[in-house]
Design an enzyme around this catalytic site. Structure first.
Site, short mmCIF file in Angstrom:
data_model
loop_
_atom_site.label_atom_id
_atom_site.label_comp_id
_atom_site.label_asym_id
_atom_site.label_seq_id
_atom_site.Cartn_x
_atom_site.Cartn_y
_atom_site.Cartn_z
N SER A 106 47.28 41.35 20.34
CA SER A 106 48.39 41.39 21.34
C SER A 106 48.71 39.85 21.56
O SER A 106 50.01 39.56 22.10
CB SER A 106 47.86 41.82 22.56
OG SER A 106 47.21 42.99 22.33
N HIS A 127 51.75 43.96 14.66
CA HIS A 127 51.55 44.28 16.04
C HIS A 127 52.14 45.53 16.56
O HIS A 127 53.32 45.53 16.96
CB HIS A 127 51.95 43.14 17.20
CG HIS A 127 51.62 43.47 18.70
ND1 HIS A 127 52.25 42.79 19.61
CD2 HIS A 127 50.67 44.19 19.29
CE1 HIS A 127 51.49 43.17 20.74
NE2 HIS A 127 50.55 44.00 20.53
N GLU A 139 55.98 43.96 15.94
CA GLU A 139 56.11 42.60 15.92
C GLU A 139 55.39 42.24 14.64
O GLU A 139 54.34 42.37 14.60
CB GLU A 139 55.75 41.98 17.19
CG GLU A 139 56.46 42.18 18.45
CD GLU A 139 56.04 41.47 19.75
OE1 GLU A 139 56.56 41.21 20.67
OE2 GLU A 139 54.60 41.46 19.88
N ASN A 177 54.59 40.96 24.84
CA ASN A 177 53.51 40.75 26.10
C ASN A 177 53.81 39.76 26.90
O ASN A 177 53.55 39.52 27.90
CB ASN A 177 52.19 40.68 25.20
CG ASN A 177 51.71 42.20 24.79
OD1 ASN A 177 52.31 43.05 25.31
ND2 ASN A 177 50.74 42.11 23.80
#
Ligand code: 3HC
Length: 272
Positions: A106, A127, A139, A177
């Site tokens: 992450s 991701h 991602e 994130n």
């Protein structure tokens, strides 16, 4: 996350080997996948024969050597750099020279995983988002060591899975994130300050911003331990106070209130 990614890949026709350290954990991942597929059969989204076809593409193992012939390996272990580095060393030793090694991290620096291997050009981030079968974004993280061919293969894989990949630089938090976790952290700060109840804050963000779930329901879904690891990695990289985890979040992790996965986080899931 592992079983969600396996569901995505197997549903798109890929053959999947799910590897876990213990047979019980590997079996639990397959059971989770079967449960998710059964739910889709009940809802009329899939036929029983489609479910069986997906399941027939998935095998579970504890032996890393069973990954040797894979074109692509997606690591999705705990958000701990030392653990991931050790695994990448082992994967590099075990997998064929052509295998691309990807991390579902992450926030952690993918370049550090790449440099654990003798094939840094064949390492990147892929991701997925929670729940992986539902969220369309993937991602594709580009460490400075990755070759254009590796990035192209990772993008193509995500597209074969019906996802909408976005390429991003290998910087902590990537896109989602880096933006999401200051918001989640500040929600915990509001709760700690007694500004409103968790139910009130969740209702406000759903009703006021149109978010599908409020910040506390989302923290419970992602996992409080994972969320804390993400904030710590973001803080480590940027030293920005927005990323400094609010004490309440850290205390809840110490108390093993991890969210859905442990049965209780901000909400109690034992009775649901
Ligand atoms: N696995 C598979 N499918 C699932 C699922 C799961 N765990 N959870 C829900 N679904 C499916 C349901 O079967 C349903 O499918 P259908 O529309 O085909 O019938 C659909 O998702 C909607 O589910 P529900 O009707 O049960 O519930 P909701 O409408 O409330 O949706 C939700 C649930 C999809 C989780 C929605 O609340 C949502 O989108 N929440 C936001 C999630 C989010 O922000 N994720 C990103 C987190 S950040 C992250 O993952 C990054 C990482 O690094 C930490």
């Amino acid at each position: 996350m592992g079983s969600g990614i396996a569901e995505v890949a197997a549903s798109s026709g890929h053959t999947v080997v799910l590897r876990s350290r213990s047979q019980s954990a590997a079996d639990a991942m397959v059971a989770g996948l079967e449960k998710s597929l059964n739910r889709q059969v009940e809802k009329g989204k899939r036929t029983e024969s489609e479910r069986d076809q997906v399941l027939s593409r998935v095998s579970a193992t504890t032996d890393l050597a069973d990954l040797a012939d894979c074109d692509l390996v997606i690591e999705s272990v705990v958000e701990d750099l030392a653990v991931k580095k050790h695994l990448f060393t082992e994967l590099d030793r075990t997998c064929g020279a052509a295998t691309i090694l990807a991390s579902n991290t992450s926030t952690l620096p993918v370049v550090e995983l790449a440099m654990e291997t003798g094939r840094p050009d064949k390492v990147c981030g892929i991701h997925f988002f929670n729940p992986a079968p539902v969220m369309t974004l993937v991602e594709i993280v580009r460490p400075i060591t990755a070759s254009p061919e590796t990035m192209a293969a990772a993008l193509a894989f995500a597209e074969t899975c019906g996802k909408e990949p976005v390429e991003v630089k290998d910087q902590a938090g990537f896109i989602v994130n880096a933006l999401l976790f200051p918001y989640l952290n500040n929600a915990v700060r509001l709760l700690e300050q007694g500004v409103a109840s968790k139910e009130g804050i969740d209702a406000a963000m759903k009703g006021g911003c149109g978010f599908p779930m409020g910040p506390f329901a989302l923290l419970d879904l992602v996992g409080l331990d994972t969320s804390l690891a993400i904030l710590d990695a973001l803080y480590d990289e940027f030293r920005d106070p927005n990323y400094a985890a609010v004490p309440l979040l850290r205390r809840m992790v110490s108390a093993e209130l991890y969210g859905r996965k442990s049965g209780e986080g901000f909400y109690d899931y034992h009775k649901r």
